[in-house]
Design a protein around this motif. Structure first.
Motif, PDB file in Angstrom:
ATOM      1  N   TRP A  50       0.849  -1.182   0.000  1.00 41.93           N
ATOM      2  CA  TRP A  50       0.000   0.000   0.000  1.00 41.93           C
ATOM      3  C   TRP A  50       0.887   1.235   0.000  1.00 41.93           C
ATOM      4  CZ3 TRP A  50      -4.947  -1.325  -0.575  1.00 41.93           C
ATOM      5  CH2 TRP A  50      -5.346  -2.598  -0.162  1.00 41.93           C
ATOM      6  N   LYS A  51       0.309   2.385  -0.366  1.00 40.13           N
ATOM      7  CA  LYS A  51       1.093   3.600  -0.169  1.00 40.13           C
ATOM      8  C   LYS A  51       1.237   3.803   1.332  1.00 40.13           C
ATOM      9  CE  LYS A  51      -2.997   6.359  -1.218  1.00 40.13           C
ATOM     10  NZ  LYS A  51      -3.628   7.214  -2.221  1.00 40.13           N
ATOM     11  N   PRO A  52       2.389   4.332   1.753  1.00 40.56           N
ATOM     12  CA  PRO A  52       2.699   4.331   3.186  1.00 40.56           C
ATOM     13  C   PRO A  52       1.704   5.097   4.058  1.00 40.56           C
ATOM     14  CG  PRO A  52       4.671   4.701   1.908  1.00 40.56           C
ATOM     15  CD  PRO A  52       3.523   4.764   0.935  1.00 40.56           C
ATOM     16  N   ASP A  53       1.010   6.087   3.469  1.00 43.11           N
ATOM     17  CA  ASP A  53       0.073   6.844   4.298  1.00 43.11           C
ATOM     18  C   ASP A  53      -1.371   6.385   4.098  1.00 43.11           C
ATOM     19  OD1 ASP A  53      -0.228   7.717   1.736  1.00 43.11           O
ATOM     20  OD2 ASP A  53      -0.231   9.865   2.223  1.00 43.11           O
ATOM     21  N   SER A  84       3.256   2.869   9.216  1.00 44.05           N
ATOM     22  CA  SER A  84       2.702   4.215   9.035  1.00 44.05           C
ATOM     23  C   SER A  84       1.257   4.173   8.547  1.00 44.05           C
ATOM     24  CB  SER A  84       3.563   4.985   8.026  1.00 44.05           C
ATOM     25  OG  SER A  84       3.631   4.264   6.802  1.00 44.05           O
ATOM     26  N   LEU A  85       0.850   3.056   7.998  1.00 40.98           N
ATOM     27  CA  LEU A  85      -0.547   2.900   7.605  1.00 40.98           C
ATOM     28  C   LEU A  85      -1.427   3.115   8.830  1.00 40.98           C
ATOM     29  CD1 LEU A  85      -0.407  -0.570   5.804  1.00 40.98           C
ATOM     30  CD2 LEU A  85      -0.567   1.652   4.695  1.00 40.98           C
ATOM     31  N   TYR A 238       6.472   0.674   5.283  1.00 39.25           N
ATOM     32  CA  TYR A 238       5.569   1.691   5.835  1.00 39.25           C
ATOM     33  C   TYR A 238       6.256   2.430   6.979  1.00 39.25           C
ATOM     34  CZ  TYR A 238       2.464  -1.655   3.490  1.00 39.25           C
ATOM     35  OH  TYR A 238       1.887  -2.504   2.589  1.00 39.25           O
ATOM     36  N   PRO A 239       7.309   3.194   6.638  1.00 34.93           N
ATOM     37  CA  PRO A 239       8.112   3.798   7.713  1.00 34.93           C
ATOM     38  C   PRO A 239       7.306   4.823   8.506  1.00 34.93           C
ATOM     39  CG  PRO A 239       8.825   4.566   5.553  1.00 34.93           C
ATOM     40  CD  PRO A 239       7.817   3.507   5.301  1.00 34.93           C
ATOM     41  N   ILE A 240       7.404   4.714   9.778  1.00 36.82           N
ATOM     42  CA  ILE A 240       6.618   5.575  10.651  1.00 36.82           C
ATOM     43  C   ILE A 240       7.187   6.981  10.688  1.00 36.82           C
ATOM     44  CG2 ILE A 240       5.942   5.940  13.063  1.00 36.82           C
ATOM     45  CD1 ILE A 240       5.810   2.841  13.261  1.00 36.82           C
ATOM     46  N   GLY A 245       8.131   8.139   2.619  1.00 34.55           N
ATOM     47  CA  GLY A 245       9.414   7.622   2.164  1.00 34.55           C
ATOM     48  C   GLY A 245       9.450   6.140   1.910  1.00 34.55           C
ATOM     49  N   GLY A 246       8.294   5.503   1.975  1.00 32.84           N
ATOM     50  CA  GLY A 246       8.262   4.043   1.854  1.00 32.84           C
ATOM     51  C   GLY A 246       8.680   3.554   0.490  1.00 32.84           C
ATOM     52  N   SER A 247       9.130   2.361   0.478  1.00 38.79           N
ATOM     53  CA  SER A 247       9.576   1.771  -0.757  1.00 38.79           C
ATOM     54  C   SER A 247       9.452   0.287  -0.655  1.00 38.79           C
ATOM     55  CB  SER A 247      11.025   2.149  -1.012  1.00 38.79           C
ATOM     56  OG  SER A 247      11.555   1.347  -2.026  1.00 38.79           O
ATOM     57  N   CYS A 248       9.241  -0.332  -1.789  1.00 37.78           N
ATOM     58  CA  CYS A 248       9.206  -1.793  -1.778  1.00 37.78           C
ATOM     59  C   CYS A 248      10.541  -2.348  -2.240  1.00 37.78           C
ATOM     60  CB  CYS A 248       8.083  -2.301  -2.658  1.00 37.78           C
ATOM     61  SG  CYS A 248       6.498  -2.109  -1.856  1.00 37.78           S
TER      62      CYS A 248
END
Ligand SMILES: [Zn+2]
Length: 251
Positions: A50-53, A84-85, A238-240, A245-248
């Motif tokens: 998912w997108k991180p937010d 972060s989700l 999902y960096p808090i 800034g998340g990435s797969c």
């Protein structure tokens, strides 16, 4: 011994829809895809984060008893500290994650594949009940899939010394699984180029492995906790601290 029925991979009926859902949600899901566009080959190497937010709404498709519903919610919330989700449970049946409890299966769509499922159908199945020894394990595990995690025993470096004939026999007798299903769910390493830490036998995404089904030495207990490496992977997706800034990409 295994407890609830093993969590089996759900078939993706439309690989192109799966690919589109993933790249529309989070373009970084293509980080490791080939540049061949929407080819089946590309869909096979796609992450499904998912997108991180993203705010994930979660529904129950049926009407589980209050105690079951609350127990499932409680264990899903355990993931919330590490990502972060954000999540919320909604009373209507149109959540992004839709749980069916009136089922014999424990299974979930992987990450954004949930977006490819008809709105009136579940994306997650939970047959386990709070009295079951592995109830918490099942709920944590299935929601791990919903976050985009794959089965850890299919880690490319797992190299589990299975006694394959015994595994086929055991899973056929106990769970009615045919050879194809055992091959897919137990013996075939994942090919998706997703974020991978070192092989982790303590992962909540690992099946229990009985030593009677291996070389007699290798075994994995039923894991009951989100492991430190599980936390590391989801924190990477999902960096808090940096929600955008998340990435797969592989850490
Ligand atoms: Zn699973």
């Amino acid at each position: 011994m295994l407890n609830s029925k093993p969590c089996l991979k759900l078939e993706i009926t439309d690989p192109v829809a799966s690919f589109r859902a993933a790249i529309n949600e989070n373009p970084k899901n293509t980080s490791h895809a080939s540049n061949s566009g929407l080819s089946p080959r590309a869909t096979a190497i796609l992450a499904k984060c998912w997108k991180p937010d993203r705010h994930l709404t979660i529904s129950f498709m049926d009407q589980p008893p209050a105690a079951l519903k609350e127990a499932i919610k409680r264990h899903i919330w355990e993931w919330a500290d590490y990502v972060s989700l954000t999540f919320s449970f909604i009373d209507s049946k149109d959540g992004i994650i839709r749980i069916k409890t009136d089922t014999a299966e424990n299974a979930s769509q992987i990450g954004t594949d949930a977006l490819t499922i008809d709105a009136n159908k579940p994306t997650m199945f939970i047959a386990a009940r709070p009295g079951d020894l592995d109830f918490r394990t099942v709920v944590l595990h299935e929601f791990g899939h919903a976050l985009g995690l794959h089965h850890e025993h299919l880690h490319p470096d797992a190299n589990i010394p299975w006694d394959k004939p015994k595994v086929y026999k055991e899973y056929a007798e106990k769970w009615g699984m045919n050879k194809k299903s055992v091959d897919l769910n137990i013996f075939t390493p994942i090919t998706e180029q997703v974020a991978i830490t070192d092989y982790d036998t303590t992962s909540i995404m690992h099946y229990p492995v009985e030593k009677e089904l291996t070389d007699g030495k290798f075994e994995v207990a039923m894991n009951t906790e989100i492991s430190s490496k599980d936390k590391k992977i989801v924190a990477y997706y999902y960096p808090i601290d940096i929600p955008d800034g998340g990435s797969c990409e592989t850490p």
